[in-house]
Design a protein around this motif. Structure first.
Motif, PDB file in Angstrom:
ATOM      1  N   ASN A 111       0.842  -1.197   0.000  1.00  0.00           N
ATOM      2  CA  ASN A 111       0.000   0.000   0.000  1.00  0.00           C
ATOM      3  C   ASN A 111       0.878   1.248   0.000  1.00  0.00           C
ATOM      4  OD1 ASN A 111      -2.089   1.804   0.161  1.00  0.00           O
ATOM      5  ND2 ASN A 111      -2.823   1.143   2.159  1.00  0.00           N
ATOM      6  N   GLY A 112       0.858   1.967  -1.113  1.00  0.00           N
ATOM      7  CA  GLY A 112       1.644   3.183  -1.226  1.00  0.00           C
ATOM      8  C   GLY A 112       3.104   2.973  -1.569  1.00  0.00           C
ATOM      9  N   PHE A 113       3.502   1.743  -1.920  1.00  0.00           N
ATOM     10  CA  PHE A 113       4.915   1.467  -2.153  1.00  0.00           C
ATOM     11  C   PHE A 113       5.478   2.305  -3.300  1.00  0.00           C
ATOM     12  CE2 PHE A 113       8.505  -0.801  -4.013  1.00  0.00           C
ATOM     13  CZ  PHE A 113       9.280  -1.072  -2.904  1.00  0.00           C
ATOM     14  N   TYR A 114       4.687   2.522  -4.329  1.00  0.00           N
ATOM     15  CA  TYR A 114       5.166   3.250  -5.499  1.00  0.00           C
ATOM     16  C   TYR A 114       4.959   4.764  -5.387  1.00  0.00           C
ATOM     17  CZ  TYR A 114       5.184  -1.427  -7.609  1.00  0.00           C
ATOM     18  OH  TYR A 114       5.412  -2.755  -7.872  1.00  0.00           O
ATOM     19  N   MET A 115       4.375   5.214  -4.292  1.00  0.00           N
ATOM     20  CA  MET A 115       4.123   6.636  -4.119  1.00  0.00           C
ATOM     21  C   MET A 115       5.385   7.342  -3.622  1.00  0.00           C
ATOM     22  SD  MET A 115       0.996   6.873  -5.082  1.00  0.00           S
ATOM     23  CE  MET A 115       0.073   8.250  -4.417  1.00  0.00           C
ATOM     24  N   PRO A 116       5.486   8.675  -3.851  1.00  0.00           N
ATOM     25  CA  PRO A 116       6.680   9.399  -3.388  1.00  0.00           C
ATOM     26  C   PRO A 116       6.813   9.341  -1.873  1.00  0.00           C
ATOM     27  CG  PRO A 116       4.962  10.929  -4.126  1.00  0.00           C
ATOM     28  CD  PRO A 116       4.527   9.566  -4.540  1.00  0.00           C
ATOM     29  N   GLN A 117       8.039   9.126  -1.419  1.00  0.00           N
ATOM     30  CA  GLN A 117       8.273   8.975   0.019  1.00  0.00           C
ATOM     31  C   GLN A 117       9.752   9.132   0.324  1.00  0.00           C
ATOM     32  OE1 GLN A 117       8.068   4.481   1.097  1.00  0.00           O
ATOM     33  NE2 GLN A 117       6.992   4.682  -0.866  1.00  0.00           N
ATOM     34  N   PHE A 118      10.019   9.461   1.567  1.00  0.00           N
ATOM     35  CA  PHE A 118      11.385   9.434   2.072  1.00  0.00           C
ATOM     36  C   PHE A 118      11.614   8.067   2.706  1.00  0.00           C
ATOM     37  CE2 PHE A 118      10.504  13.984   1.944  1.00  0.00           C
ATOM     38  CZ  PHE A 118      11.677  14.488   1.400  1.00  0.00           C
ATOM     39  N   THR A 119      12.670   7.397   2.286  1.00  0.00           N
ATOM     40  CA  THR A 119      12.970   6.077   2.803  1.00  0.00           C
ATOM     41  C   THR A 119      14.482   5.882   2.776  1.00  0.00           C
ATOM     42  OG1 THR A 119      12.436   3.715   2.618  1.00  0.00           O
ATOM     43  CG2 THR A 119      12.715   4.942   0.558  1.00  0.00           C
TER      44      THR A 119
END
Length: 293
Positions: A190-198
């Motif tokens: 869920n949301g893996f391909y969305m923009p994020q800081f990781t």
């Protein structure tokens, strides 16, 4: 626009040769909407010359093989395992920024070494995208702003599991610039391909997993992602901090993405264009899609 200086953050752009123009759009839009983000985008390439496509200065061109495992190994090479990067695949390009102050706070939070965090997403995981079709005869952005097709609607296929996994009432895990962030309870897909800081370490748990073939494509990876059961400490806000669009449908360019390319003066890739679009937002996009909130 966001106007705060910060140290450099590597932007990890999962892309490949046929989509370099789409990756260029992603870079151009982030630079336009978030000019002081500090992002230094890493762009993979195999046989094409990306320097003839990109005009931005904040890019690094990473030579690699076209398979995903090797691409990710090379994109993440020499990066500290637990130093945050900005994860932004070419199939999720930004359309608008809603809350600059909170975005700045998230960036500063991870830049100062947020501990015990795998990822911080920038979109509400309980809200599905808006999907529809635009009249293929309308290839003028201004005319679209005056006409919205009635078939625009939230996607329903995944809505149940999203709400079931993430809409459980709970206290926020932390607050940044007045915005609550909640622990992601459900599956990491869920949301893996969305923009994020990781972190590189978190991305490697997926893309370099021993369970995957030595060389694999995006469909094989997606199937693995759906089956993977990995513990993770990921967080998300209860509203969208920015809206994003899907650039392609089954290898063909979304007409909304195509129009954004024309608007930004970015040459489109040499692939077919389709009338389909999918926008991720909790406030809609006036004149193109209606709000799904």
């Amino acid at each position: 626009m966001i106007g705060s200086l910060t140290r450099q953050v590597k932007g990890i752009v999962l892309s490949f040769d046929p989509h370099l123009e789409i990756a260029n759009l992603l870079v151009e839009t982030y630079n336009r909407f978030w000019p002081d983000s500090g992002f230094q985008f890493r762009i993979p390439f195999s046989h094409r010359d990306p320097s003839t496509i990109f005009r931005a200065q904040n890019v690094e061109f990473i030579p690699t093989a076209p398979d995903i495992r090797t691409t990710m190994e090379d994109l993440l090479r020499d990066l500290p395992e637990h130093e945050f990067v900005f994860w932004c695949i070419d199939d999720r390009y930004p359309i608008d920024i809603f809350d600059p102050m909170v975005l700045r706070a998230v960036r500063d939070f991870v830049s100062n070494g947020a501990s015990d965090v795998d990822s911080i997403k920038l979109t509400d995981l309980t809200v599905e995208g808006i999907q529809g079709k635009l009249d293929r005869r309308l290839f003028s952005f201004r005319r679209w702003l005056r006409r919205t097709r009635s078939d625009s609607q939230p996607v329903g296929s995944d809505e149940t599991w999203r709400q079931r996994e993430e809409a459980v009432a709970r206290e926020p895990a932390f607050t940044l610039a007045g915005q609550y962030f909640f622990r992601q309870l459900g599956h990491p897909k869920n949301g893996f391909y969305m923009p994020q800081f990781t972190t590189p370490a978190f991305l490697k748990r997926f893309f370099l997993a021993p369970a995957l073939p030595l060389k694999y494509g995006i469909r094989e990876f997606h199937h693995f992602l759906l089956s993977a059961k990995l513990e993770h400490k990921s967080y998300f806000p209860d509203k969208f901090l920015l809206s994003v669009g899907e650039s392609t449908f089954n290898g063909r360019l979304s007409v909304v993405c195509y129009e954004q390319m024309l608007k930004f003066g970015v040459a489109p890739p040499k692939i077919d264009i389709v009338s389909d679009y999918k926008i991720y937002s909790d406030r809609g996009l006036p004149g193109i899609v209606q709000s799904n909130s």
